[in-house]
Design a protein around this motif. Structure first.
Motif, PDB file in Angstrom:
ATOM      1  N   ASN A   1      94.650  78.873  -9.867  1.00 41.07           N
ATOM      2  CA  ASN A   1      94.687  80.318  -9.691  1.00 41.07           C
ATOM      3  C   ASN A   1      96.121  80.784  -9.872  1.00 41.07           C
ATOM      4  O   ASN A   1      97.026  80.284  -9.190  1.00 41.07           O
ATOM      5  CB  ASN A   1      94.166  80.718  -8.310  1.00 41.07           C
ATOM      6  CG  ASN A   1      92.686  80.437  -8.174  1.00 41.07           C
ATOM      7  OD1 ASN A   1      91.886  80.839  -9.010  1.00 41.07           O
ATOM      8  ND2 ASN A   1      92.318  79.712  -7.130  1.00 41.07           N
ATOM      9  N   VAL A   2      96.318  81.699 -10.817  1.00 39.39           N
ATOM     10  CA  VAL A   2      97.625  82.293 -11.084  1.00 39.39           C
ATOM     11  C   VAL A   2      97.544  83.731 -10.590  1.00 39.39           C
ATOM     12  O   VAL A   2      96.743  84.510 -11.102  1.00 39.39           O
ATOM     13  CB  VAL A   2      97.967  82.249 -12.593  1.00 39.39           C
ATOM     14  CG1 VAL A   2      99.323  82.886 -12.861  1.00 39.39           C
ATOM     15  CG2 VAL A   2      97.908  80.823 -13.120  1.00 39.39           C
ATOM     16  N   THR A   3      98.367  84.068  -9.586  1.00 36.77           N
ATOM     17  CA  THR A   3      98.249  85.360  -8.916  1.00 36.77           C
ATOM     18  C   THR A   3      99.564  86.126  -8.983  1.00 36.77           C
ATOM     19  O   THR A   3     100.644  85.531  -8.924  1.00 36.77           O
ATOM     20  CB  THR A   3      97.856  85.137  -7.436  1.00 36.77           C
ATOM     21  OG1 THR A   3      96.689  84.326  -7.386  1.00 36.77           O
ATOM     22  CG2 THR A   3      97.579  86.442  -6.727  1.00 36.77           C
ATOM     23  N   TRP A   4      99.452  87.469  -9.103  1.00 40.37           N
ATOM     24  CA  TRP A   4     100.632  88.328  -9.104  1.00 40.37           C
ATOM     25  C   TRP A   4     100.245  89.746  -8.700  1.00 40.37           C
ATOM     26  O   TRP A   4      99.068  90.085  -8.652  1.00 40.37           O
ATOM     27  CB  TRP A   4     101.327  88.338 -10.465  1.00 40.37           C
ATOM     28  CG  TRP A   4     100.536  88.987 -11.556  1.00 40.37           C
ATOM     29  CD1 TRP A   4     100.613  90.285 -11.968  1.00 40.37           C
ATOM     30  CD2 TRP A   4      99.549  88.376 -12.396  1.00 40.37           C
ATOM     31  NE1 TRP A   4      99.736  90.524 -13.010  1.00 40.37           N
ATOM     32  CE2 TRP A   4      99.070  89.367 -13.282  1.00 40.37           C
ATOM     33  CE3 TRP A   4      99.016  87.088 -12.470  1.00 40.37           C
ATOM     34  CZ2 TRP A   4      98.090  89.097 -14.233  1.00 40.37           C
ATOM     35  CZ3 TRP A   4      98.041  86.847 -13.417  1.00 40.37           C
ATOM     36  CH2 TRP A   4      97.590  87.835 -14.286  1.00 40.37           C
ATOM     37  N   ASP A   5     101.274  90.538  -8.455  1.00 36.69           N
ATOM     38  CA  ASP A   5     101.094  91.952  -8.155  1.00 36.69           C
ATOM     39  C   ASP A   5     101.085  92.703  -9.481  1.00 36.69           C
ATOM     40  O   ASP A   5     102.098  92.717 -10.189  1.00 36.69           O
ATOM     41  CB  ASP A   5     102.236  92.445  -7.269  1.00 36.69           C
ATOM     42  CG  ASP A   5     102.156  93.921  -6.929  1.00 36.69           C
ATOM     43  OD1 ASP A   5     101.274  94.628  -7.478  1.00 36.69           O
ATOM     44  OD2 ASP A   5     102.982  94.377  -6.117  1.00 36.69           O
TER      45      ASP A   5
ATOM     46  N   ASP B   1      92.275  93.665  -3.747  1.00 37.88           N
ATOM     47  CA  ASP B   1      93.236  93.883  -2.663  1.00 37.88           C
ATOM     48  C   ASP B   1      94.683  93.952  -3.150  1.00 37.88           C
ATOM     49  O   ASP B   1      95.593  93.378  -2.542  1.00 37.88           O
ATOM     50  CB  ASP B   1      93.106  92.788  -1.595  1.00 37.88           C
ATOM     51  CG  ASP B   1      91.715  92.720  -0.984  1.00 37.88           C
ATOM     52  OD1 ASP B   1      91.084  93.789  -0.855  1.00 37.88           O
ATOM     53  OD2 ASP B   1      91.258  91.610  -0.657  1.00 37.88           O
ATOM     54  N   GLY B   2      94.915  94.640  -4.262  1.00 44.08           N
ATOM     55  CA  GLY B   2      96.268  94.812  -4.766  1.00 44.08           C
ATOM     56  C   GLY B   2      96.873  93.592  -5.427  1.00 44.08           C
ATOM     57  O   GLY B   2      98.049  93.575  -5.763  1.00 44.08           O
ATOM     58  N   ARG B   3      96.090  92.560  -5.626  1.00 47.54           N
ATOM     59  CA  ARG B   3      96.543  91.348  -6.304  1.00 47.54           C
ATOM     60  C   ARG B   3      95.624  91.109  -7.488  1.00 47.54           C
ATOM     61  O   ARG B   3      94.481  91.547  -7.503  1.00 47.54           O
ATOM     62  CB  ARG B   3      96.500  90.130  -5.375  1.00 47.54           C
ATOM     63  CG  ARG B   3      97.295  90.259  -4.100  1.00 47.54           C
ATOM     64  CD  ARG B   3      98.781  90.233  -4.305  1.00 47.54           C
ATOM     65  NE  ARG B   3      99.238  88.899  -4.654  1.00 47.54           N
ATOM     66  CZ  ARG B   3     100.457  88.639  -5.089  1.00 47.54           C
ATOM     67  NH1 ARG B   3     101.330  89.587  -5.231  1.00 47.54           N
ATOM     68  NH2 ARG B   3     100.804  87.413  -5.401  1.00 47.54           N
ATOM     69  N   THR B   4      96.122  90.407  -8.458  1.00 44.46           N
ATOM     70  CA  THR B   4      95.314  90.092  -9.630  1.00 44.46           C
ATOM     71  C   THR B   4      95.448  88.594  -9.897  1.00 44.46           C
ATOM     72  O   THR B   4      96.510  88.016  -9.677  1.00 44.46           O
ATOM     73  CB  THR B   4      95.718  90.968 -10.833  1.00 44.46           C
ATOM     74  OG1 THR B   4      94.749  90.864 -11.864  1.00 44.46           O
ATOM     75  CG2 THR B   4      97.082  90.644 -11.360  1.00 44.46           C
ATOM     76  N   THR B   5      94.356  87.966 -10.297  1.00 44.60           N
ATOM     77  CA  THR B   5      94.322  86.504 -10.407  1.00 44.60           C
ATOM     78  C   THR B   5      93.648  86.050 -11.689  1.00 44.60           C
ATOM     79  O   THR B   5      92.601  86.565 -12.061  1.00 44.60           O
ATOM     80  CB  THR B   5      93.556  85.898  -9.203  1.00 44.60           C
ATOM     81  OG1 THR B   5      94.159  86.328  -7.997  1.00 44.60           O
ATOM     82  CG2 THR B   5      93.545  84.386  -9.258  1.00 44.60           C
ATOM     83  N   LEU B   6      94.262  85.064 -12.336  1.00 42.11           N
ATOM     84  CA  LEU B   6      93.637  84.336 -13.445  1.00 42.11           C
ATOM     85  C   LEU B   6      93.158  83.007 -12.879  1.00 42.11           C
ATOM     86  O   LEU B   6      93.886  82.348 -12.129  1.00 42.11           O
ATOM     87  CB  LEU B   6      94.646  84.031 -14.552  1.00 42.11           C
ATOM     88  CG  LEU B   6      95.275  85.182 -15.292  1.00 42.11           C
ATOM     89  CD1 LEU B   6      96.269  84.636 -16.323  1.00 42.11           C
ATOM     90  CD2 LEU B   6      94.226  86.022 -15.965  1.00 42.11           C
ATOM     91  N   SER B   7      91.957  82.607 -13.240  1.00 41.58           N
ATOM     92  CA  SER B   7      91.427  81.310 -12.836  1.00 41.58           C
ATOM     93  C   SER B   7      91.251  80.452 -14.078  1.00 41.58           C
ATOM     94  O   SER B   7      90.584  80.866 -15.032  1.00 41.58           O
ATOM     95  CB  SER B   7      90.084  81.479 -12.124  1.00 41.58           C
ATOM     96  OG  SER B   7      90.252  82.221 -10.951  1.00 41.58           O
TER      97      SER B   7
END
Length: 174
Positions: free
Chosen positions: A79-83, A113-119
């Motif tokens: 999971n790659v997560t960022w704002d 919830d204000g975050r975005t994720t690549l799986s």
């Protein structure tokens, strides 16, 4: 015979199995039994580690690996997560870019919830794909972007309400 023939597809018709399918299943089971699952898992984790190391160089990126224990879709997930406000791009936009440009990369993108994720999963990767994926993710997320002003316009027409719809098939209407 009439009831189980097209277009009725009654009991029995969908349960037919051809010799090709039987041999395909046999080959799949034999391959599964002979595989070194532990070595394969370690390889997959090393690919995710390579991707994580590359994309973690970007300020604001967080990565984590999930190792499922269930029997279904068993492959580790990065999971790659960022704002999205910081990088000015969402996971859905990255997902769309990867689907439209070559080489195409299938990933899961979601925002919550204000975050975005690549799986990213490795179950279908081949040797060397980890570098391609890492480079593509790094290239798109490291670009400097202006904040998006893609505010959606209010709808010009209201189509809410009750609708009566008729669907016409070849041999019937619903």
């Amino acid at each position: 015979a009439w009831q189980a023939s097209p277009p009725h597809h009654g009991p029995g018709r969908d349960n037919k199995v051809g010799k090709e399918e039987m041999l395909g299943m046999l080959a799949a089971v034999e391959a599964w039994v002979k595989r070194d699952h532990d070595a394969e898992w370690k390889t997959w984790l090393s690919w995710l580690d390579n991707i994580s190391k590359k994309v973690s160089k970007i300020d604001g990126i967080e990565t984590s690996v999930h190792e499922p224990t269930g029997l279904s879709n068993r492959s580790p997930v990065l999971n790659v997560t960022w704002d999205p406000e910081k990088l000015n791009i969402t996971a859905e936009e990255v997902d769309e870019d990867f689907a439209r440009k070559k080489p195409r990369i299938a990933i899961g993108g979601r925002s919550r919830d204000g975050r975005t994720t690549l799986s990213i999963t490795t179950g279908q990767m081949q040797p060397g794909n980890d570098k391609i994926v890492a480079d593509r993710i790094y290239d798109i997320l490291s670009q400097k972007r202006q904040p998006s002003s893609n505010e959606l316009a209010a709808p010009s027409v209201d189509i809410g309400g009750h609708w009566d719809v008729t669907v016409e098939y070849f041999s019937s209407t619903s």
